[in-house]
Each structure stands twice: as C-alpha cells, then as structure tokens.
Enzyme design. Structure first.
Site, PDB file in Angstrom:
ATOM      1  N   ALA A  38       0.870  -1.050   0.043  1.00  0.00           N
ATOM      2  CA  ALA A  38       0.016  -0.017   0.023  1.00  0.00           C
ATOM      3  C   ALA A  38       0.923   1.136   0.145  1.00  0.00           C
ATOM      4  O   ALA A  38       2.115   0.970   0.472  1.00  0.00           O
ATOM      5  CB  ALA A  38      -0.962   0.077   1.388  1.00  0.00           C
TER       6      ALA A  38
ATOM      7  N   GLY B 298       0.823  -4.998   0.921  1.00  0.00           N
ATOM      8  CA  GLY B 298      -0.624  -5.092   0.239  1.00  0.00           C
ATOM      9  C   GLY B 298      -0.172  -5.874  -1.162  1.00  0.00           C
ATOM     10  O   GLY B 298      -1.319  -6.439  -1.753  1.00  0.00           O
TER      11      GLY B 298
ATOM     12  N   GLU C 198      -0.394  -9.381  -0.309  1.00  0.00           N
ATOM     13  CA  GLU C 198      -2.058  -9.786   0.046  1.00  0.00           C
ATOM     14  C   GLU C 198      -2.742  -9.675  -1.444  1.00  0.00           C
ATOM     15  O   GLU C 198      -3.844 -10.472  -1.423  1.00  0.00           O
ATOM     16  CB  GLU C 198      -2.462  -8.584   0.998  1.00  0.00           C
ATOM     17  CG  GLU C 198      -1.805  -8.791   2.212  1.00  0.00           C
ATOM     18  CD  GLU C 198      -2.298  -7.709   2.959  1.00  0.00           C
ATOM     19  OE1 GLU C 198      -1.803  -6.322   2.757  1.00  0.00           O
ATOM     20  OE2 GLU C 198      -2.570  -7.740   4.253  1.00  0.00           O
TER      21      GLU C 198
HETATM   22  N1  DAK Z   1       4.556   3.113  -0.959  1.00  0.00           N
HETATM   23  C1  DAK Z   1       4.883   4.495  -1.607  1.00  0.00           C
HETATM   24  N2  DAK Z   1       5.902   4.385  -2.308  1.00  0.00           N
HETATM   25  C2  DAK Z   1       6.754   3.418  -2.393  1.00  0.00           C
HETATM   26  C3  DAK Z   1       6.544   2.133  -2.029  1.00  0.00           C
HETATM   27  C4  DAK Z   1       5.275   1.950  -0.915  1.00  0.00           C
HETATM   28  N3  DAK Z   1       4.813   0.919  -0.310  1.00  0.00           N
HETATM   29  N4  DAK Z   1       7.644   1.288  -2.209  1.00  0.00           N
HETATM   30  C5  DAK Z   1       8.185   2.089  -2.792  1.00  0.00           C
HETATM   31  N5  DAK Z   1       7.975   3.310  -3.353  1.00  0.00           N
HETATM   32  C6  DAK Z   1       8.208   4.317  -4.000  1.00  0.00           C
HETATM   33  C7  DAK Z   1       9.639   4.839  -3.074  1.00  0.00           C
HETATM   34  O1  DAK Z   1       9.450   5.954  -2.427  1.00  0.00           O
HETATM   35  C8  DAK Z   1      10.577   5.441  -4.217  1.00  0.00           C
HETATM   36  O2  DAK Z   1       9.911   6.580  -4.637  1.00  0.00           O
HETATM   37  P1  DAK Z   1      10.833   7.911  -5.185  1.00  0.00           P
HETATM   38  O3  DAK Z   1      11.818   8.152  -4.047  1.00  0.00           O
HETATM   39  O4  DAK Z   1      11.617   7.284  -6.328  1.00  0.00           O
HETATM   40  O5  DAK Z   1       9.928   9.097  -5.234  1.00  0.00           O
HETATM   41  C9  DAK Z   1      10.351   4.380  -5.483  1.00  0.00           C
HETATM   42  O6  DAK Z   1       9.007   3.650  -5.236  1.00  0.00           O
HETATM   43  C10 DAK Z   1      11.656   3.497  -5.700  1.00  0.00           C
HETATM   44  O7  DAK Z   1      11.595   2.801  -4.434  1.00  0.00           O
HETATM   45  P2  DAK Z   1      13.026   2.822  -3.812  1.00  0.00           P
HETATM   46  O8  DAK Z   1      14.009   3.821  -3.907  1.00  0.00           O
HETATM   47  O9  DAK Z   1      12.912   2.320  -2.283  1.00  0.00           O
HETATM   48  O10 DAK Z   1      13.799   1.459  -4.259  1.00  0.00           O
HETATM   49  P3  DAK Z   1      14.741   0.154  -3.996  1.00  0.00           P
HETATM   50  O11 DAK Z   1      14.701  -0.782  -4.902  1.00  0.00           O
HETATM   51  O12 DAK Z   1      15.681   0.937  -3.088  1.00  0.00           O
HETATM   52  O13 DAK Z   1      13.811  -0.479  -2.635  1.00  0.00           O
HETATM   53  C11 DAK Z   1      11.747  -1.756  -1.828  1.00  0.00           C
HETATM   54  C12 DAK Z   1      12.695  -1.215  -2.862  1.00  0.00           C
HETATM   55  C13 DAK Z   1      10.462  -2.397  -2.382  1.00  0.00           C
HETATM   56  C14 DAK Z   1      12.702  -2.753  -0.833  1.00  0.00           C
HETATM   57  C15 DAK Z   1      11.593  -0.530  -0.957  1.00  0.00           C
HETATM   58  O14 DAK Z   1      11.116   0.615  -2.019  1.00  0.00           O
HETATM   59  C16 DAK Z   1      10.607  -0.669   0.046  1.00  0.00           C
HETATM   60  O15 DAK Z   1      11.056  -1.264   1.130  1.00  0.00           O
HETATM   61  N6  DAK Z   1       9.399  -0.277   0.017  1.00  0.00           N
HETATM   62  C17 DAK Z   1       8.382  -0.540   0.933  1.00  0.00           C
HETATM   63  C18 DAK Z   1       7.985  -1.700   1.146  1.00  0.00           C
HETATM   64  C19 DAK Z   1       6.876  -2.080   2.072  1.00  0.00           C
HETATM   65  O16 DAK Z   1       7.086  -1.896   3.246  1.00  0.00           O
HETATM   66  N7  DAK Z   1       5.466  -2.373   1.507  1.00  0.00           N
HETATM   67  C20 DAK Z   1       4.671  -2.664   2.695  1.00  0.00           C
HETATM   68  C21 DAK Z   1       3.793  -1.155   2.667  1.00  0.00           C
HETATM   69  S1  DAK Z   1       2.588  -1.538   4.319  1.00  0.00           S
HETATM   70  C22 DAK Z   1      -4.575  -1.014   5.946  1.00  0.00           C
HETATM   71  C23 DAK Z   1      -4.773  -2.403   4.763  1.00  0.00           C
HETATM   72  C24 DAK Z   1      -3.378  -2.493   4.292  1.00  0.00           C
HETATM   73  C25 DAK Z   1      -2.429  -1.860   4.470  1.00  0.00           C
HETATM   74  C26 DAK Z   1      -2.404  -0.883   5.361  1.00  0.00           C
HETATM   75  C27 DAK Z   1      -3.477  -0.626   6.088  1.00  0.00           C
HETATM   76  N8  DAK Z   1      -5.894  -1.005   6.643  1.00  0.00           N
HETATM   77  C28 DAK Z   1      -6.756  -1.952   6.685  1.00  0.00           C
HETATM   78  C29 DAK Z   1      -6.075   0.452   7.100  1.00  0.00           C
HETATM   79  C30 DAK Z   1      -1.068  -2.305   3.727  1.00  0.00           C
HETATM   80  C31 DAK Z   1       0.038  -1.858   4.297  1.00  0.00           C
HETATM   81  C32 DAK Z   1       1.256  -2.128   3.343  1.00  0.00           C
HETATM   82  O17 DAK Z   1       1.350  -2.564   2.197  1.00  0.00           O
END
Ligand code: DAK
Length: 276
Positions: free
Chosen positions: A63, A108, A111
């Site tokens: 997400a 997400g 998921e």
């Molecule tokens: N959200 C927004 N932007 C993201 C993103 C994300 N999840 N993942 C990557 N990006 C963006 C980065 O900010 C970056 O943008 P710029 O800085 O270029 O503008 C671009 O994508 C490239 O990412 P990186 O520079 O970080 O690329 P790397 O190769 O260095 O790293 C990575 C790739 C996938 C390891 C890293 O980007 C990363 O760790 N991303 C986050 C992964 C993560 O933690 N995902 C889970 C998110 S939590 C809910 C229901 C569902 C959810 C929540 C609440 N409710 C019921 C309320 C779900 C939650 C989630 O999914």
C-alpha cells in the site's frame, strides 16, 4: 485510466498495475481503477485473467506508505475497506485470476497476489508482510489468507518477523506454484527476461484454463472458495449443488457426448464450449 492498463488477447484478459515509478504501490486511485477494471471485464468473452505489475522490478510494493502516513483512524478504516472490497472482488470474481508476480510483492502486494486464484512468479520476486515494522498489522487480508495458504506456523513466522522471502522459498512453502527464470545464452547473457518468460507462462496457463468448459471452471472456483469457508459436511453440499448445476448445459452435453462418440476423429474434437 492513469494507473491500470487492460488488454484482451483472445479469451484472456491482462490487467497491469501501471505505477512503475512508485513500484506499483497501491494508493486510493489505483484501488479505484482496479475495481472499475474488474467491473468492466467482458465475462461473455473472457475466461481467465492475469494480474501483473508494470516493469521488471516490482509487482506491487505494498500500500502507498506516503498516502497512509497521514491517515486518521477513520480514514485508515475507509482506506482498509476500499482495499478489502477490491481484494474480495478479485477473490470472488467469477473467472480464475492468475497473479504473475514480477518482482516485489510486499505488504498489500503480497496480499493482492493472495486474493488471486493462482500465483506464479519471476525468479527475482520477493514476498513479505513488513507491516509490523511500520507499526501496523497486515490489513488487506494478510493475516487470514497467508495462514490459509501456507499454514498458521509459517504465516506467523513471516508476519511476526516481517522478513521478506525470495521466490524459491515462496515456492517451497506453497505461496507460489512456480518460479520462472530468464533465458540465458551460452555466455550467461539474458536473451529473454524473467518477466517476459513469466508472462508467456501465465498466458499459457490462462489459455489452458480458457479451453476448458467455462461453466465447470467457474463452478470449481466457487466450490473451492465457498467450501474452504465452512466444514466438510456443508462443503460437500456446496460441491453437490455446483456439480448438479453443470448438467443440461451445452458444455456438459458436448463434453460428454464427444467422449462417447464412436468416431475417433469426433472423440478428439475440441469441444466448442459456451459461456452458458
Ligand atoms: N509506498 C509508496 N511508495 C513506494 C512504496 C510504497 N509501499 N514502495 C516503494 N515506493 C517508492 C519509493 O518511495 C521510491 O519513490 P521515489 O523516492 O523514487 O519517489 C520508488 O518507489 C522506488 O523505491 P526505492 O527507491 O525504495 O527502491 P529500492 O529498490 O531501493 O527498494 C523496496 C525497493 C521495495 C525494498 C523499497 O521500496 C521498500 O521497502 N518499499 C516499501 C515496502 C513496504 O514496506 N511495503 C509494505 C507497505 S505496508 C490497511 C490495509 C492494508 C495496508 C495498510 C493498512 N488498513 C486496513 C488500514 C497495507 C500496508 C502495506 O502494504
């Protein structure tokens, strides 16, 4: 649409989440566009869907953390509902959906892949539920679907540790069915990328499904999904009903009729399955 692409190739529909700059992270707009795309699939002509992400690096990196970071409790709940509604729409969609996971499938992203019927992935895929590191629980069905797919023990380990796992491990624990590699030449140079091979494999699987009797395939999906939500006694009744539903359809008559045909040529003839 800005973030979702849709194309139909014969009886297969391909949905691509197209927000490559943010690694296809799911914001509200992506979720809305996904929902609209599923609603617009022509169920008279499409028999199997493939869901994938744009580019070679990421399926869906979760997400959108930027959008989520400022949400109030009420907004968080509304965002969660939006996601859950889309994911449930995919899970209960009348025809099978194959997730072609081309890279990161985190939070997400993992998921949404689990709301699909079948997952296959490229060798660079990475799966994980990193939410507890962000101070939240998996909120798009992760605590429920992961445990059902890989068992409670493995799901708890992945969720509590927030550790990402690579494609091969995801395959070993049953989270994905198949890992697709790039094609290399004799010197080890990539001649066909893992993403291209992944899409070719997904299309091959989708067209195999599409050639089978559509009513029977749909009923199988419903029987498996509904049956898993209840006990065996009730599940068997669900199966009986959906089995019975197949009879008197043109598909059942043609499918069985061709098999019983004495003429060998006719026996092997492809059945002209109908969507009714
Ligand atoms: N959200 C927004 N932007 C993201 C993103 C994300 N999840 N993942 C990557 N990006 C963006 C980065 O900010 C970056 O943008 P710029 O800085 O270029 O503008 C671009 O994508 C490239 O990412 P990186 O520079 O970080 O690329 P790397 O190769 O260095 O790293 C990575 C790739 C996938 C390891 C890293 O980007 C990363 O760790 N991303 C986050 C992964 C993560 O933690 N995902 C889970 C998110 S939590 C809910 C229901 C569902 C959810 C929540 C609440 N409710 C019921 C309320 C779900 C939650 C989630 O999914």
């Amino acid at each position: 649409m800005e973030y979702v692409l849709y194309e139909q190739q014969d009886m297969i529909g391909i949905i691509t989440i197209n927000r490559e700059k943010a690694l296809n992270a799911l914001n509200s707009q992506v979720l809305d566009e996904l929902s609209e795309t599923f609603d617009s699939v022509d169920l008279d002509t499409v028999r199997c869907l493939i869901l994938t992400g744009a580019g070679e690096k990421s399926f869906v990196a979760g997400a959108d953390i930027g959008e989520m970071s400022t949400l109030t409790k009420a907004e968080g709940e509304a965002f969660g509902k939006k996601g859950n509604d889309v994911f449930r729409k995919i899970e209960t969609f009348p025809i099978p959906v194959i997730a072609a996971v081309n890279g990161f499938a985190l939070g997400g992203g993992c998921e949404i892949s689990m709301s699909c019927d079948i997952r296959i992935c490229s060798e660079n895929a990475m799966f994980g539920q990193p939410e507890v590191g962000l101070g939240i629980t998996p909120g798009f069905g992760g605590t429920q679907r992961l445990a059902r797919l890989v068992g409670a023990g493995m799901a708890k380990q992945m969720i509590y540790t927030a550790r990402n796992i690579k494609a091969e491990e995801a395959c070993r624990i049953g989270l994905v069915n198949e890992v697709v590699k790039a094609t290399l030449d004799e010197e080890g140079n990539v001649t066909v990328s893992a993403k291209e091979n992944l899409m070719a494999e997904a299309k091959k699987m989708a067209s195999t499904i599409a050639k089978n009797a559509p009513i029977a395939v749909r009923n199988c999906k419903k029987a498996i999904n509904d049956g898993l939500e209840t006990d065996m006694d009730k599940a068997i009744v669900i199966e009986e009903k959906l089995f019975g539903d197949c009879f008197e359809t043109e598909d059942q008559k043609a499918g069985m009729g061709n098999f019983l045909e004495k003429d060998k040529e006719k026996k092997l003839k492809v059945v002209p399955f109908k969507n009714r």
